[in-house]
Motif scaffolding. Structure first.
Motif: not given
Length: 147
Positions: A50-72
């Motif tokens: 019930g805890t380990q199988d939770e998830f959050i999915e994010i999406l980069n819906y742009n035509d350029m790469a996104a550096d999300i290092s350090g985001w939270s």
């Protein structure tokens, strides 16, 4: 009124409004209450949790790469995940943040929550995505989804 001067002060206020920037990285999907049995094994490690199988999915819906290092990612309780260095999302790419376990997801971009758990509340929660300057990028508020 000879010899008297009247001082006139004129103030001009210019208000500049920044154009809203549309985020190219968004919260795309949230699973707070995995299904019962093996169908709820989101991380594909062979065990439904019930805890380990939770998830959050994010999406980069742009035509350029996104550096999300350090985001939270945070919920109403605390920060749940900080993206490690060199986390680059290719254009139109998904990234799943899993609650834990030993994921076996060979064809999926994934990370395990850096806090050790996502702790998503089945009775309702707020999930927020912040950049490195602690600016809100996206937020999802959901209600009771338990069961």
């Amino acid at each position: 009124m000879r010899g008297k001067y009247i001082a006139v002060s004129i103030s001009i206020v210019i208000t500049m409004m920044a154009s809203p920037v549309r985020a190219s990285v968004i919260l795309n999907e949230i699973l707070a209450d995995p299904a019962s049995g093996i169908l709820g094994d989101s991380n594909n490690d062979g065990v439904r949790s019930g805890t380990q199988d939770e998830f959050i999915e994010i999406l980069n819906y742009n035509d350029m790469a996104a550096d999300i290092s350090g985001w939270s990612i945070s919920d109403n309780v605390s920060m749940r995940h900080i993206f490690p260095a060199n986390t680059i999302l290719s254009p139109y790419t998904f990234l799943a943040i899993l609650g834990g376990g030993s994921p076996l997801l060979p064809n999926i971009n994934w990370q395990v929550a850096s806090s050790g758990s996502l702790g998503l509340n089945n009775a309702g929660d707020t999930v927020s995505l912040f950049n490195t300057e602690a600016q809100l990028i996206d937020r999802v508020v959901y209600g009771n989804i338990g069961g």
